[in-house]
Design a protein around this motif. Sequence first.
Motif, PDB file in Angstrom:
ATOM      1  N   ILE A  16      13.521   4.541   2.058  1.00 35.56           N
ATOM      2  CA  ILE A  16      12.310   4.325   1.918  1.00 35.56           C
ATOM      3  C   ILE A  16      11.614   5.767   1.511  1.00 35.56           C
ATOM      4  O   ILE A  16      10.622   5.937   0.833  1.00 35.56           O
ATOM      5  N   GLN A  37       9.547   6.876  -1.843  1.00 39.75           N
ATOM      6  CA  GLN A  37       8.238   7.310  -1.976  1.00 39.75           C
ATOM      7  C   GLN A  37       8.025   8.609  -2.456  1.00 39.75           C
ATOM      8  O   GLN A  37       7.126   9.119  -2.993  1.00 39.75           O
ATOM      9  N   ARG A  38       9.053   9.652  -2.393  1.00 42.50           N
ATOM     10  CA  ARG A  38       9.212  11.078  -2.566  1.00 42.50           C
ATOM     11  C   ARG A  38       9.235  10.943  -4.202  1.00 42.50           C
ATOM     12  O   ARG A  38       8.627  11.818  -4.795  1.00 42.50           O
ATOM     13  N   HIS A  51       8.908   8.250  -6.251  1.00 47.27           N
ATOM     14  CA  HIS A  51       7.841   7.418  -6.970  1.00 47.27           C
ATOM     15  C   HIS A  51       6.842   7.198  -5.668  1.00 47.27           C
ATOM     16  O   HIS A  51       6.730   5.875  -4.800  1.00 47.27           O
ATOM     17  N   PRO A  52       5.610   8.044  -5.502  1.00 46.75           N
ATOM     18  CA  PRO A  52       4.651   7.988  -4.450  1.00 46.75           C
ATOM     19  C   PRO A  52       3.417   6.738  -4.767  1.00 46.75           C
ATOM     20  O   PRO A  52       2.440   7.133  -5.177  1.00 46.75           O
ATOM     21  N   ALA A  68       3.171   4.055  -2.352  1.00 50.37           N
ATOM     22  CA  ALA A  68       2.509   3.573  -1.232  1.00 50.37           C
ATOM     23  C   ALA A  68       1.467   4.176  -0.566  1.00 50.37           C
ATOM     24  O   ALA A  68       1.628   5.522  -0.557  1.00 50.37           O
ATOM     25  N   GLN A  95       0.667   3.523   2.420  1.00 56.74           N
ATOM     26  CA  GLN A  95       1.447   3.698   3.862  1.00 56.74           C
ATOM     27  C   GLN A  95       2.838   3.076   3.305  1.00 56.74           C
ATOM     28  O   GLN A  95       2.833   1.928   3.341  1.00 56.74           O
ATOM     29  N   PRO A  96       3.784   4.090   3.594  1.00 55.60           N
ATOM     30  CA  PRO A  96       5.254   3.625   3.166  1.00 55.60           C
ATOM     31  C   PRO A  96       5.836   2.778   4.209  1.00 55.60           C
ATOM     32  O   PRO A  96       5.315   2.811   5.539  1.00 55.60           O
ATOM     33  N   GLY A 132       3.879  -1.931   5.455  1.00 53.49           N
ATOM     34  CA  GLY A 132       3.309  -0.882   4.543  1.00 53.49           C
ATOM     35  C   GLY A 132       2.390  -1.575   3.901  1.00 53.49           C
ATOM     36  O   GLY A 132       1.709  -2.528   3.881  1.00 53.49           O
ATOM     37  N   TYR A 164      -0.203  -0.909   0.126  1.00 54.59           N
ATOM     38  CA  TYR A 164      -0.309  -0.278  -1.222  1.00 54.59           C
ATOM     39  C   TYR A 164      -1.811  -0.597  -1.670  1.00 54.59           C
ATOM     40  O   TYR A 164      -2.358  -1.596  -1.355  1.00 54.59           O
ATOM     41  N   ASP A 223       0.872  -1.519  -7.868  1.00 55.11           N
ATOM     42  CA  ASP A 223       1.715  -0.653  -7.088  1.00 55.11           C
ATOM     43  C   ASP A 223       2.685  -1.217  -6.165  1.00 55.11           C
ATOM     44  O   ASP A 223       3.884  -0.809  -5.999  1.00 55.11           O
ATOM     45  N   GLY A 259       6.509  -0.832  -6.264  1.00 54.15           N
ATOM     46  CA  GLY A 259       7.417  -0.243  -5.187  1.00 54.15           C
ATOM     47  C   GLY A 259       8.284  -1.087  -4.735  1.00 54.15           C
ATOM     48  O   GLY A 259       9.206  -0.764  -4.109  1.00 54.15           O
TER      49      GLY A 259
END
Length: 214
Positions: A29, A33-34, A36-37, A39, A41-42, A53, A55, A60, A64
């Motif tokens: 996760i 997120q790193r 493909h940022p 979210a 809130q991941p 989480g 989006y 997105d 995601g």
Amino acid sequence: MVVAVIADIVGSRRLRDRAAAQRMFDETIARVQREHPLADQPLQPTVGDEQQGVYSTLDDALAGVLLLQLALPEGIEFRYGLGIGEIRAIESAHRELTDGPGWWAAREAIETVHARQERAVPTARSWIVAAPGQDEGMESRVSTSNAYLLARDAIVVRMTERERRLAYGRIGGLSQSALAEQEGITQPAVSKALRSSGAAALLDGLALMTGERS
């Protein structure tokens, strides 16, 4: 309006090392997120087998969730319930809490995909529910997106770990040549794998649904 996401582990009782699996979830996760940022809130673990989480848009969330499906290693996967609606903060002395129609819709969605997987559609892994009060345009979008997800999940579930890595790399913008070097295979082998696994259709479908991501 946001998209709340509830994810639970498929076949959690079959996991031999639950702690190791959770570490793998957390690392995957964080990596997605790193790279493909998307979210706001991941996904984070909550209770039992669940992660939650948020989006900001359905586009997105669709992208995601797919990236997480592709990035997880063989034998470890989630079901995803996506809920479109309002969420609101709840005061707590211990940690930030949220509630509201978005989460209620996500709960209904995760229960729906679980029922579909157990009965008529064993490849189902994700579903969307919109909270009451949405306009007709959103209702139509949700119906279309769910049809897309049924087909998308069927492709992803049948992909090998390498095929998922190749699809993830292509979404991230890596060329077939770069992927071939990464995997230690030839570029024609990468091209063949993308076509035969359905990954090429997967990427085109995502681009059409979101309007820009591929």
